[in-house]
Design an enzyme around this catalytic site. Structure first.
Site, PDB file in Angstrom:
ATOM      1  N   ASP A  49       0.816  -1.221   0.000  1.00 14.04           N
ATOM      2  CA  ASP A  49       0.000   0.000   0.000  1.00 14.04           C
ATOM      3  C   ASP A  49       0.843   1.263   0.000  1.00 14.04           C
ATOM      4  OD1 ASP A  49       0.938  -0.411   2.589  1.00 14.04           O
ATOM      5  OD2 ASP A  49      -1.019  -0.885   3.413  1.00 14.04           O
ATOM      6  N   ASN A 105      -7.936  -2.900  14.001  1.00 16.93           N
ATOM      7  CA  ASN A 105      -9.313  -3.219  13.602  1.00 16.93           C
ATOM      8  C   ASN A 105      -9.359  -4.396  12.626  1.00 16.93           C
ATOM      9  OD1 ASN A 105      -8.331  -2.132  11.268  1.00 16.93           O
ATOM     10  ND2 ASN A 105      -9.799  -0.448  11.122  1.00 16.93           N
ATOM     11  N   HIS A 139      -7.466  -4.711   9.865  1.00 11.91           N
ATOM     12  CA  HIS A 139      -7.148  -4.435   8.459  1.00 11.91           C
ATOM     13  C   HIS A 139      -5.839  -5.103   8.053  1.00 11.91           C
ATOM     14  CE1 HIS A 139      -5.070  -0.479   9.774  1.00 11.91           C
ATOM     15  NE2 HIS A 139      -4.116  -1.154   9.159  1.00 11.91           N
ATOM     16  N   GLU A 152      -9.722  -2.038   4.856  1.00 13.24           N
ATOM     17  CA  GLU A 152     -10.432  -1.715   6.088  1.00 13.24           C
ATOM     18  C   GLU A 152     -11.703  -2.567   6.223  1.00 13.24           C
ATOM     19  OE1 GLU A 152      -9.130   0.011   8.295  1.00 13.24           O
ATOM     20  OE2 GLU A 152      -8.523   2.030   7.709  1.00 13.24           O
TER      21      GLU A 152
HETATM   22  C1  GLP Z   1      -0.630   0.175   8.535  1.00 12.27           C
HETATM   23  C2  GLP Z   1      -0.257  -0.599   7.281  1.00 12.27           C
HETATM   24  C3  GLP Z   1      -0.475  -2.086   7.466  1.00 12.27           C
HETATM   25  C4  GLP Z   1       0.141  -2.534   8.757  1.00 12.27           C
HETATM   26  C5  GLP Z   1      -0.566  -1.866   9.906  1.00 12.27           C
HETATM   27  C6  GLP Z   1      -0.023  -2.256  11.265  1.00 12.27           C
HETATM   28  O1  GLP Z   1      -1.916   0.650   8.544  1.00 12.27           O
HETATM   29  N1  GLP Z   1      -0.972  -0.167   6.137  1.00 12.27           N
HETATM   30  O2  GLP Z   1       0.080  -2.767   6.353  1.00 12.27           O
HETATM   31  O3  GLP Z   1       0.021  -3.932   8.884  1.00 12.27           O
HETATM   32  O4  GLP Z   1      -0.430  -0.466   9.759  1.00 12.27           O
HETATM   33  O5  GLP Z   1       1.140  -1.542  11.501  1.00 12.27           O
HETATM   34  P1  GLP Z   1       2.067  -1.698  12.751  1.00 12.27           P
HETATM   35  O6  GLP Z   1       2.958  -2.837  12.443  1.00 12.27           O
HETATM   36  O7  GLP Z   1       2.822  -0.410  12.839  1.00 12.27           O
HETATM   37  O8  GLP Z   1       1.195  -1.939  13.933  1.00 12.27           O
END
Ligand code: GLP
Length: 239
Positions: free
Chosen positions: A67, A136, A138, A143
Site C-alpha cells: 500500500d 481493527n 485491516h 479496512e
Molecule cells: C498500517 C499498514 C499495514 C500494517 C498496519 C499495522 O496501517 N498499512 O500494512 O500492517 O499499519 O502496523 P504496525 O505494524 O505499525 O502496527
C-alpha cells in the site's frame, strides 16, 4: 495454518527473517510482497545484517508493496516508498527498478490501481507475502467493510487507522485520509503468507481473525482460508 509463538520481538523478527531468507536462497528470483508499519522493521534489520554477512543475495528479487498513502510522493519521509527505501532497499543489493510501491501521487489514482493490478500479474504473482495487521483487523489498507475488495483500490482510511498511524506524523491532521491498497484477492493469491503480530494489544484481533467468523468486517479473517499461512506472534497470551 502454522502458528509459531515467539519469545519476544527479536525472536519474532529472526524467525520471520529466516523464512524470507530461505525463500530467497531457494528461489533467487522470488517475488516478495512487503509491508510497512513498525512490526516488520526488525525483520528488515535482520535481513540487512545477513546480507552484510554475504548470506543473502537480493539481486534477482522483485518486491511489491501492499500500500501507499494517496497524496504523498516517494520523497516524502512519511510515504511508504520512503519507508521501504530507508529501512530496507537502500541497504541491500536489490535492483530498485524491481521494487514496486503504488504511486500515491499518480495523476489518476484509478488508473494507478489498474496499473498495479497488472504489475502484480506481470511479475507472476507473489511468492511470499509479509503481512502485519491493524488493530481493527485491516490487512494492507483493506479496512473493515461490507464486502472484501478484490483488487488494488483506493480506500478511505478509518478514523481508528488514522488515529493508530498518527504516531508517525507531527500531528493527526497530517495523516492522509486515503490510500491505495492491494486487494484481498491479490493478497490471497500469494503462494505463502507470513503474518506477524508483535504486541499484546493485537492479541484479541489476531484471535478473532484466526478463529472467529470469516467476515469482511474483520478483513484479516479471510486468511483462515489460505492454504499456506504462517503466523508468528509475540504476545503474553497463547493462542
Ligand atoms: C498500517 C499498514 C499495514 C500494517 C498496519 C499495522 O496501517 N498499512 O500494512 O500492517 O499499519 O502496523 P504496525 O505494524 O505499525 O502496527
Amino acid at each position: 495454518m502454522k502458528i509459531i509463538k515467539a519469545t519476544d520481538y527479536d525472536d519474532l523478527s529472526r524467525k520471520a527473517a529466516n523464512i524470507i531468507s530461505a525463500q530467497v536462497i531457494l528461489h533467487p528470483r522470488s517475488v516478495l510482497g512487503l509491508a510497512t508499519g513498525s512490526s516488520p522493521i526488525g525483520i528488515y534489520k535482520q535481513l540487512i545484517d545477513w546480507y552484510n554477512k554475504n548470506d543473502i543475495d537480493f539481486s534477482q528479487v522483485t518486491t511489491v508493496n501492499l500500500d501507499e498513502y494517496v497524496g504523498l510522493s516517494g520523497n516524502d519521509p512519511q510515504s511508504y516508498r520512503y519507508f521501504m527505501d530507508t529501512n530496507f532497499f537502500n541497504h541491500i543489493n536489490i535492483d530498485k527498478s524491481k521494487t514496486h510501491v503504488p504511486n500515491g501521487v499518480a495523476p489518476n489514482i484509478n488508473e494507478e490501481c489498474a496499473r498495479y493490478n497488472d504489475l502484480i500479474q506481470q511479475v507472476g504473482g507473489v511468492d511470499l507475502q509479509l503481512l502485519g495487521i491493524g488493530l481493527n483487523g485491516h490487512i494492507g489498507f483493506n479496512e473493515p467493510d461490507k464486502e472484501f475488495e478484490k483488487l488494488t483500490h483506493m480506500v478511505e482510511l478509518n478514523p481508528s487507522t488514522i488515529e493508530a498511524n498518527k504516531r508517525f506524523f507531527d500531528k493527526i491532521e497530517d495523516v492522509p485520509k486515503s490510500a491505495i491498497s492491494m486487494g484481498i484477492k491479490s493478497i490471497m493469491q500469494a503462494r505463502h503468507i507470513l503474518l506477524i503480530v508483535n504486541t499484546d494489544e493485537k492479541y484479541e484481533i489476531l484471535k478473532e481473525s484466526l478463529f472467529g467468523p470469516v467476515t469482511p468486517h474483520v478483513p484479516g479473517s479471510i486468511l483462515q482460508l489460505h492454504s499456506n499461512l504462517t503466523v508468528i506472534y509475540s504476545c503474553n497470551k497463547t493462542l
